[in-house]
Design an enzyme around this catalytic site. Structure first.
Site, PDB file in Angstrom:
ATOM      1  N   ARG A 117      -9.198  38.249 -23.275  1.00  0.00           N
ATOM      2  CA  ARG A 117      -8.045  38.619 -24.135  1.00  0.00           C
ATOM      3  C   ARG A 117      -7.528  37.320 -23.906  1.00  0.00           C
ATOM      4  O   ARG A 117      -6.801  36.925 -24.654  1.00  0.00           O
ATOM      5  CB  ARG A 117      -7.417  39.511 -23.512  1.00  0.00           C
TER       6      ARG A 117
ATOM      7  N   SER B 224      -4.640  47.657 -19.334  1.00  0.00           N
ATOM      8  CA  SER B 224      -4.571  46.520 -18.416  1.00  0.00           C
ATOM      9  C   SER B 224      -3.799  47.866 -16.819  1.00  0.00           C
ATOM     10  O   SER B 224      -4.298  47.366 -15.491  1.00  0.00           O
ATOM     11  CB  SER B 224      -4.896  45.603 -18.789  1.00  0.00           C
TER      12      SER B 224
ATOM     13  N   LYS C  74      -5.256  49.931 -13.608  1.00  0.00           N
ATOM     14  CA  LYS C  74      -5.648  49.632 -11.968  1.00  0.00           C
ATOM     15  C   LYS C  74      -4.663  50.964 -11.558  1.00  0.00           C
ATOM     16  O   LYS C  74      -5.512  50.233  -9.515  1.00  0.00           O
ATOM     17  CB  LYS C  74      -5.445  48.065 -11.865  1.00  0.00           C
TER      18      LYS C  74
ATOM     19  N   HIS D  37       3.980  48.839  -8.670  1.00  0.00           N
ATOM     20  CA  HIS D  37       3.948  47.557  -9.396  1.00  0.00           C
ATOM     21  C   HIS D  37       5.435  47.041 -10.426  1.00  0.00           C
ATOM     22  O   HIS D  37       5.724  47.048 -11.233  1.00  0.00           O
ATOM     23  CB  HIS D  37       3.266  47.750 -10.892  1.00  0.00           C
TER      24      HIS D  37
ATOM     25  N   ASP E 252     -11.433  46.702 -17.182  1.00  0.00           N
ATOM     26  CA  ASP E 252     -10.186  45.531 -17.467  1.00  0.00           C
ATOM     27  C   ASP E 252     -10.257  43.970 -17.806  1.00  0.00           C
ATOM     28  O   ASP E 252      -9.573  43.431 -18.176  1.00  0.00           O
ATOM     29  CB  ASP E 252      -9.356  46.472 -16.632  1.00  0.00           C
TER      30      ASP E 252
END
Length: 439
Positions: free
Chosen positions: A168, A183, A187, A82, A161
């Site tokens: 947010r 968050s 995932k 990621h 989320d």
């Protein structure tokens, strides 16, 4: 248990129990806790923070709010990667086939972009016919047969989320380390990987512009992974200038192809070898990152990495001829050179500003439903540390019409700083986070 009591508790700097966090997240997900109360709680977290155990609990409650992808039918250790995002961040396009060529199964769930350029899914869709809406069954089958597959994230993945992030975004609580870390990691965990490699960007084009904050985020995510039994490593990498030279969907695909051939930009190649080395090591296909990087270099040199990319594109319905004939990819009708107004050394390239130039040309989207133009973008000719002569090309703007390109030209020039003295290009890989002390 009442939401207002938990808001007050966090406001006063106290630690929430696992049961209290479950009550908040599941209650919000199910519509029993209203936006205004969740906004107040998020702001309390933004100001007061959370400890490691609270952050893990928050992460896992968001995972439990939706489906979890079962990758157990895929042979071997599945390693996900990621990136926290940046400008010209083409690493997944290179890493997916490259790591697969080293014998590691790559089962990647990716998203669309919202910002400078498209996400991985958008970039892959630069190939005519490329399909990312795979069923989980087809996804798993392709990884077992081919070694690599990429599909879009389903709407059922971490819905709590998604709901909390949207809140947010409009309540000035996006930049909370515990909320960001949970968050991202929720995932990754829901996507079914056995191990995770994180590329945490820092610099003008990154979400975490300060290296200290990037390191704090990296440590938080690594600790989450370790506490729930997922081997997790984070690389802090530079995003003070765009990665590589291409900023734009099809332009980045072409650069990824060149990198898989061994002819890519030095910084993009270095980062892919660093991240890939960690992925191969976590998958236990090499005894060390150094050995893993040698395997990856060999896969580039012998052509197997490019062959995996070819087969991957074809397997998902894309026109694989474009791998060898990149001109088949979308192209813009206008290419406008941006000439340097003076002689000097490039001392700064504002990555965020250059990303916004690409977005203005149509390479990115401001809203999730906005269309993307695959052919437009910015192709840099100079990077930090390069000498440039007056009238020499700094970049080429790929646009749909000359008027738009001329407008962006001025914006691009404002993103470039020229100086009189030599400068050293910024260090690309800043730090490796492999472990953290538990509280």
């Amino acid at each position: 248990m009442e939401a207002v009591e938990l808001i007050r508790k966090k406001r006063d700097g106290q630690v929430l129990t696992s049961q209290e966090i479950r009550f908040l997240i599941q209650g919000y997900h199910q519509g029993n806790i209203p936006d205004y109360q969740m906004s107040a709680w998020a702001m309390a977290v933004r100001i007061r923070g959370m400890n490691a155990r609270e952050t893990v609990d928050l992460t896992m409650e968001m995972v439990r709010s939706g489906e979890e992808v079962d990758l157990s039918a895929i042979e071997g250790i599945k390693v996900d990667k990621h990136s926290t995002g940046g400008v010209g961040d083409t690493t997944t396009l290179v890493l997916a086939p490259l790591v697969a060529a080293a014998g590691v199964p790559v089962a990647k769930l990716s998203g669309r972009g919202l910002g400078h350029t498209g996400g991985t899914i958008d970039k892959l869709e630069s190939f005519s016919g490329f399909e990312t809406a795979l069923s989980t069954t087809d996804f798993v089958r392709q990884v077992n047969e081919l070694g690599v597959a990429v599909m879009g994230q389903t709407a059922d993945l971490t819905p709590a989320d998604k709901k909390l992030y949207a809140l947010r975004d409009v309540t000035a609580t996006v930049d909370s380390i515990p909320l960001i870390a949970s968050s991202i990691m929720s995932k990754k965990i829901a996507a079914g990987a056995d191990a995770v490699v994180l590329d945490v960007k820092t610099g003008s084009g990154a979400f975490m512009k300060e290296e200290k904050k990037a390191l704090e985020l990296a440590r938080s995510m690594v600790e989450i992974g370790h506490r729930i039994g997922r081997r997790t490593v984070a690389v802090i990498s530079d995003m003070s200038q765009p990665l590589g030279y291409a900023v734009g969907n099809a332009l980045e695909v072409k650069e990824a192809i060149e990198t898989l051939k061994g002819d890519g930009p030095r910084d993009l190649t270095e980062l892919c070898l660093t991240l890939g080395g960690q992925m191969v090591t976590l998958a236990q296909r090499a005894a060390s990152p150094k050995e893993a990087e040698e395997k990856l270099k060999a896969a580039i040199d012998d052509g197997s990495a490019l062959e995996y990319f070819r087969r991957f594109v074809k397997a998902q319905g894309g026109d694989a001829r474009a791998v060898d004939e990149p001109d088949r990819l979308p192209q813009s009708p206008v290419q406008l050179p941006v000439e340097s107004p003076d002689y000097g050394v490039v001392t700064a390239l504002d990555a965020e500003a250059i990303g916004l130039c690409a977005m203005q040309l149509g390479a990115g989207r401001k809203t999730k439903d906005a269309p993307i133009d695959y052919g437009v973008g910015v192709l840099l000719r100079k990077k930090i540390g390069d000498v440039v002569h007056k009238g020499e090309t700094l970049a080429i703007l790929h646009a749909n019409n000359r008027e738009e390109a001329e407008t962006v030209r001025e914006r691009f020039l404002n993103a470039v700083t020229l100086g009189n003295q030599p400068v050293t290009p910024p260090l690309l890989v800043r730090e490796l986070v492999t472990d953290v002390k538990a509280e």
